[in-house]
Design an enzyme around this catalytic site. Structure first.
Site, mmCIF file in Angstrom:
data_model
loop_
_atom_site.group_PDB
_atom_site.id
_atom_site.type_symbol
_atom_site.label_atom_id
_atom_site.label_comp_id
_atom_site.label_asym_id
_atom_site.label_seq_id
_atom_site.Cartn_x
_atom_site.Cartn_y
_atom_site.Cartn_z
ATOM 1 N N GLY A 48 -42.342 40.883 43.362
ATOM 2 C CA GLY A 48 -41.384 40.934 44.533
ATOM 3 C C GLY A 48 -40.083 40.730 43.882
ATOM 4 C CD GLN A 53 -35.189 37.794 43.594
ATOM 5 O OE1 GLN A 53 -35.896 38.317 44.226
ATOM 6 N NE2 GLN A 53 -35.497 36.861 42.599
ATOM 7 C CB CYS A 100 -37.853 32.814 41.038
ATOM 8 S SG CYS A 100 -36.795 33.654 41.969
ATOM 9 C CG LEU A 101 -37.887 38.469 38.730
ATOM 10 C CD1 LEU A 101 -37.848 40.105 39.169
ATOM 11 C CD2 LEU A 101 -38.664 38.472 37.305
ATOM 12 C CG HIS A 142 -40.795 33.635 46.010
ATOM 13 N ND1 HIS A 142 -40.789 32.767 45.080
ATOM 14 C CD2 HIS A 142 -39.882 34.529 45.511
ATOM 15 C CE1 HIS A 142 -40.080 32.623 44.283
ATOM 16 N NE2 HIS A 142 -39.436 33.914 44.377
ATOM 17 C CD GLU A 143 -39.611 38.367 46.406
ATOM 18 O OE1 GLU A 143 -38.415 38.397 46.559
ATOM 19 O OE2 GLU A 143 -40.252 38.002 45.455
ATOM 20 C CG HIS A 146 -34.936 35.212 47.008
ATOM 21 N ND1 HIS A 146 -33.979 34.467 46.109
ATOM 22 C CD2 HIS A 146 -36.303 35.319 46.252
ATOM 23 C CE1 HIS A 146 -34.754 34.163 44.924
ATOM 24 N NE2 HIS A 146 -36.014 34.701 45.020
#
Length: 179
Positions: A48, A53, A100-101, A142-143, A146
């Protein structure tokens, strides 16, 4: 086009994302953004990625979990979340490891709702309602975090489980494989 991923410390990750005007969804620029987000997610082996991000402070995220991903019991098809609204279903939470990225090379145990209801617009501005559980519910939460200016570190109940990826793979993941 692969987009640059914002890392923790960049202010875009801590700001509240703005709603996407539904009339803008069909625009060539927004559709290109969606395609670029998918390409970026694939490039970095993520499941995701959210607008903030990739330095875009809009309420948009993409999710896809391939069947080959060992974290998920089942695949999640490519899903576009535009202006998502999340509602927990029940009181039950689960703890599991997350990465996480935007927080590269770290992992930690995060409590999340086990089941959620998601209401959003899809890439064609059509309403979409999904009830998800397990890993899919975790990725959605999670997304969506953000979009609220949060990262998984904010949800951790303490930092005792915070691990570098290399040590996680060596000491935690290998132990889980033995069980």
């Amino acid at each position: 086009m692969i987009l640059k991923v914002a890392r923790i410390g960049h202010p875009v990750l801590r700001a509240l994302a703005r709603a996407v005007p539904p009339a803008d969804i069909a625009s060539r620029d927004f559709q290109r953004l969606l395609d670029d987000m998918v390409e970026t997610m694939h490039e970095y082996d993520g499941v995701g990625v959210a607008g903030p991000q990739v330095h875009v402070p809009l309420r948009v995220a993409v999710i896809e979990v391939p069947a080959s991903d060992e974290r998920a019991r089942e695949a999640v098809p490519l899903t576009f979340l535009i202006n998502p609204v999340l509602t927990p279903l029940g009181e039950e939470k689960e703890e599991a490891w997350e990465g996480c990225l935007s927080v590269p090379d770290l992992r930690g145990v995060v409590p999340r709702w086990r089941r959620v209801r998601l209401e959003a617009l899809d890439r064609h501005a059509q309403p979409c309602v999904v009830e998800a559980e397990g890993f899919f519910a975790r990725v959605i939460q999670h997304e969506c975090d953000h979009l609220e200016g949060s990262v998984y570190l904010d949800r951790m109940e303490g930092l005792r489980t915070l691990s570098f990826l290399r040590e996680f793979e060596r000491y935690v993941a290998s132990r889980d494989d033995d069980e």
